[in-house]
Design a protein around this motif. Sequence first.
Motif, PDB file in Angstrom:
ATOM      1  N   CYS A 106     -28.802 -28.144 -15.930  1.00 55.39           N
ATOM      2  CA  CYS A 106     -27.412 -28.387 -15.555  1.00 55.39           C
ATOM      3  C   CYS A 106     -27.159 -27.830 -14.161  1.00 55.39           C
ATOM      4  CB  CYS A 106     -26.438 -27.772 -16.560  1.00 55.39           C
ATOM      5  SG  CYS A 106     -26.513 -25.975 -16.697  1.00 55.39           S
ATOM      6  N   THR A 107     -26.100 -28.304 -13.577  1.00 52.68           N
ATOM      7  CA  THR A 107     -25.602 -27.758 -12.322  1.00 52.68           C
ATOM      8  C   THR A 107     -24.087 -27.724 -12.437  1.00 52.68           C
ATOM      9  OG1 THR A 107     -25.722 -27.963  -9.896  1.00 52.68           O
ATOM     10  CG2 THR A 107     -25.508 -29.991 -11.144  1.00 52.68           C
ATOM     11  N   SER A 108     -23.428 -27.062 -11.526  1.00 46.26           N
ATOM     12  CA  SER A 108     -21.993 -26.843 -11.709  1.00 46.26           C
ATOM     13  C   SER A 108     -21.273 -26.816 -10.369  1.00 46.26           C
ATOM     14  CB  SER A 108     -21.743 -25.539 -12.468  1.00 46.26           C
ATOM     15  OG  SER A 108     -22.494 -24.472 -11.934  1.00 46.26           O
ATOM     16  N   ALA A 109     -19.959 -26.890 -10.456  1.00 50.63           N
ATOM     17  CA  ALA A 109     -19.137 -26.820  -9.260  1.00 50.63           C
ATOM     18  C   ALA A 109     -19.189 -25.412  -8.671  1.00 50.63           C
ATOM     19  CB  ALA A 109     -17.691 -27.192  -9.600  1.00 50.63           C
ATOM     20  N   CYS A 110     -18.868 -25.320  -7.401  1.00 52.49           N
ATOM     21  CA  CYS A 110     -18.754 -24.007  -6.772  1.00 52.49           C
ATOM     22  C   CYS A 110     -17.571 -24.022  -5.813  1.00 52.49           C
ATOM     23  CB  CYS A 110     -20.044 -23.607  -6.067  1.00 52.49           C
ATOM     24  SG  CYS A 110     -20.422 -24.553  -4.591  1.00 52.49           S
ATOM     25  N   VAL A 111     -17.203 -22.840  -5.384  1.00 51.50           N
ATOM     26  CA  VAL A 111     -16.071 -22.662  -4.470  1.00 51.50           C
ATOM     27  C   VAL A 111     -16.581 -21.939  -3.236  1.00 51.50           C
ATOM     28  CG1 VAL A 111     -13.814 -21.586  -4.160  1.00 51.50           C
ATOM     29  CG2 VAL A 111     -14.419 -22.568  -6.378  1.00 51.50           C
ATOM     30  N   ASP A 112     -16.303 -22.490  -2.064  1.00 54.76           N
ATOM     31  CA  ASP A 112     -16.711 -21.827  -0.823  1.00 54.76           C
ATOM     32  C   ASP A 112     -15.899 -20.561  -0.622  1.00 54.76           C
ATOM     33  OD1 ASP A 112     -18.530 -23.807  -0.272  1.00 54.76           O
ATOM     34  OD2 ASP A 112     -17.263 -24.863   1.171  1.00 54.76           O
ATOM     35  N   LEU A 113     -16.574 -19.482  -0.263  1.00 55.95           N
ATOM     36  CA  LEU A 113     -15.924 -18.227   0.085  1.00 55.95           C
ATOM     37  C   LEU A 113     -16.065 -18.052   1.591  1.00 55.95           C
ATOM     38  CD1 LEU A 113     -14.581 -15.514  -0.622  1.00 55.95           C
ATOM     39  CD2 LEU A 113     -16.875 -14.614  -1.099  1.00 55.95           C
ATOM     40  N   LEU A 114     -14.971 -18.170   2.309  1.00 56.38           N
ATOM     41  CA  LEU A 114     -14.988 -18.151   3.768  1.00 56.38           C
ATOM     42  C   LEU A 114     -14.950 -16.717   4.303  1.00 56.38           C
ATOM     43  CD1 LEU A 114     -12.543 -21.141   4.376  1.00 56.38           C
ATOM     44  CD2 LEU A 114     -15.028 -21.161   4.121  1.00 56.38           C
ATOM     45  N   PRO A 115     -15.356 -16.511   5.559  1.00 55.94           N
ATOM     46  CA  PRO A 115     -15.415 -15.153   6.116  1.00 55.94           C
ATOM     47  C   PRO A 115     -14.095 -14.396   6.060  1.00 55.94           C
ATOM     48  CG  PRO A 115     -16.643 -16.658   7.507  1.00 55.94           C
ATOM     49  CD  PRO A 115     -15.944 -17.506   6.487  1.00 55.94           C
ATOM     50  N   PHE A 188     -23.423 -32.034 -15.476  1.00 62.55           N
ATOM     51  CA  PHE A 188     -22.642 -31.341 -14.449  1.00 62.55           C
ATOM     52  C   PHE A 188     -21.466 -30.655 -15.119  1.00 62.55           C
ATOM     53  CE2 PHE A 188     -19.008 -31.275 -11.506  1.00 62.55           C
ATOM     54  CZ  PHE A 188     -19.527 -30.410 -10.548  1.00 62.55           C
ATOM     55  N   ILE A 189     -21.266 -29.376 -14.798  1.00 65.44           N
ATOM     56  CA  ILE A 189     -20.160 -28.583 -15.334  1.00 65.44           C
ATOM     57  C   ILE A 189     -19.080 -28.512 -14.265  1.00 65.44           C
ATOM     58  CG2 ILE A 189     -19.482 -26.325 -16.226  1.00 65.44           C
ATOM     59  CD1 ILE A 189     -22.460 -25.940 -17.020  1.00 65.44           C
ATOM     60  N   ALA A 190     -17.895 -29.009 -14.579  1.00 66.87           N
ATOM     61  CA  ALA A 190     -16.843 -29.135 -13.570  1.00 66.87           C
ATOM     62  C   ALA A 190     -16.200 -27.798 -13.213  1.00 66.87           C
ATOM     63  CB  ALA A 190     -15.774 -30.109 -14.048  1.00 66.87           C
ATOM     64  N   GLU A 191     -16.237 -26.839 -14.140  1.00 67.20           N
ATOM     65  CA  GLU A 191     -15.617 -25.548 -13.843  1.00 67.20           C
ATOM     66  C   GLU A 191     -16.519 -24.771 -12.881  1.00 67.20           C
ATOM     67  OE1 GLU A 191     -13.460 -21.820 -16.176  1.00 67.20           O
ATOM     68  OE2 GLU A 191     -14.265 -23.530 -17.276  1.00 67.20           O
ATOM     69  N   PRO A 192     -15.978 -24.262 -11.776  1.00 72.24           N
ATOM     70  CA  PRO A 192     -16.815 -23.567 -10.790  1.00 72.24           C
ATOM     71  C   PRO A 192     -17.529 -22.360 -11.389  1.00 72.24           C
ATOM     72  CG  PRO A 192     -14.696 -24.126  -9.825  1.00 72.24           C
ATOM     73  CD  PRO A 192     -14.589 -24.414 -11.293  1.00 72.24           C
ATOM     74  N   SER A 193     -18.771 -22.182 -10.998  1.00 67.54           N
ATOM     75  CA  SER A 193     -19.587 -21.088 -11.517  1.00 67.54           C
ATOM     76  C   SER A 193     -19.873 -20.014 -10.489  1.00 67.54           C
ATOM     77  CB  SER A 193     -20.924 -21.629 -12.036  1.00 67.54           C
ATOM     78  OG  SER A 193     -21.700 -22.151 -10.975  1.00 67.54           O
ATOM     79  N   VAL A 194     -19.618 -20.285  -9.207  1.00 69.06           N
ATOM     80  CA  VAL A 194     -20.042 -19.340  -8.182  1.00 69.06           C
ATOM     81  C   VAL A 194     -19.147 -19.444  -6.957  1.00 69.06           C
ATOM     82  CG1 VAL A 194     -21.659 -20.879  -6.971  1.00 69.06           C
ATOM     83  CG2 VAL A 194     -22.151 -18.444  -7.054  1.00 69.06           C
ATOM     84  N   LEU A 195     -18.959 -18.304  -6.298  1.00 67.36           N
ATOM     85  CA  LEU A 195     -18.381 -18.277  -4.958  1.00 67.36           C
ATOM     86  C   LEU A 195     -19.538 -18.376  -3.977  1.00 67.36           C
ATOM     87  CD1 LEU A 195     -15.707 -15.429  -5.215  1.00 67.36           C
ATOM     88  CD2 LEU A 195     -15.308 -17.894  -5.263  1.00 67.36           C
TER      89      LEU A 195
END
Length: 239
Positions: A106-115, A188-195
């Motif tokens: 599986c793979t999942s969504a992620c969220v970008d963590l900006l500087p 694909f897992i829609a809930e974000p798993s990582v920053l």
Amino acid sequence: MITAVHDGGHHFLREAYTSLRDQELPSGWEWEWCLQEDGDSGVVECLPPDERVLPGSGLPGRAAVARTMALARATGSIVRTLDADDVLLPGALARDIEALGRVAWCTSACVDLLPDGSTRPGPYDPPPGPVPPGRFYAEQLDDRLSVQANTFAAHTDLVRALGGWPALTGAETVGLLLAAEAVAAGEFIAEPSVLYRKHDAQTTAADRYWDKAESAARLESVLARADALRRSGWHWQSG
């Protein structure tokens, strides 16, 4: 959990460790962190003592080699990648475990963590649920892969059967994802798993990483590997 780290890229390791330590797992499950330094500088010693952390080091060979060396120490039935500068979100591993009860990877969504500390979602996540065969291959062929391959999780036996991460100077997570897609069903897992941390010191921020000829060779290699696996007609089945 599999992580590659190098001297200079270890400054966020404690935050990554905290996010792993705080994961709540289903009953009967435990985690271990196979952490491999690409080199011998001892940067993994910055982590607090924890018997679940299994560090190692060795000759430098870039991230793909470090990840595959870390895989040699894995004892669990499931592996997941975690970049040394990223942060797991609550429930990430529990969702992976649930999905891997149905599929091989599986793979999942992620969220970008900006500087500046702000976040933003991925630009074009695929629909949740089963991934149609060849979807990610076709996207990569068009240079528009819709997932971050560093969210990849799979049955350990599948990763070992595929030889781990391809020994390339980059795109090794994409290579493993496309190889797995070629031989087994995934979700694909829609809930974000990582920053997914964005910063100037990350490997993919360097101009040299994006040398046109080298980048093209990497992608040609991962696509050719997936092609060869698909033509072979072999399909992975859980033991």
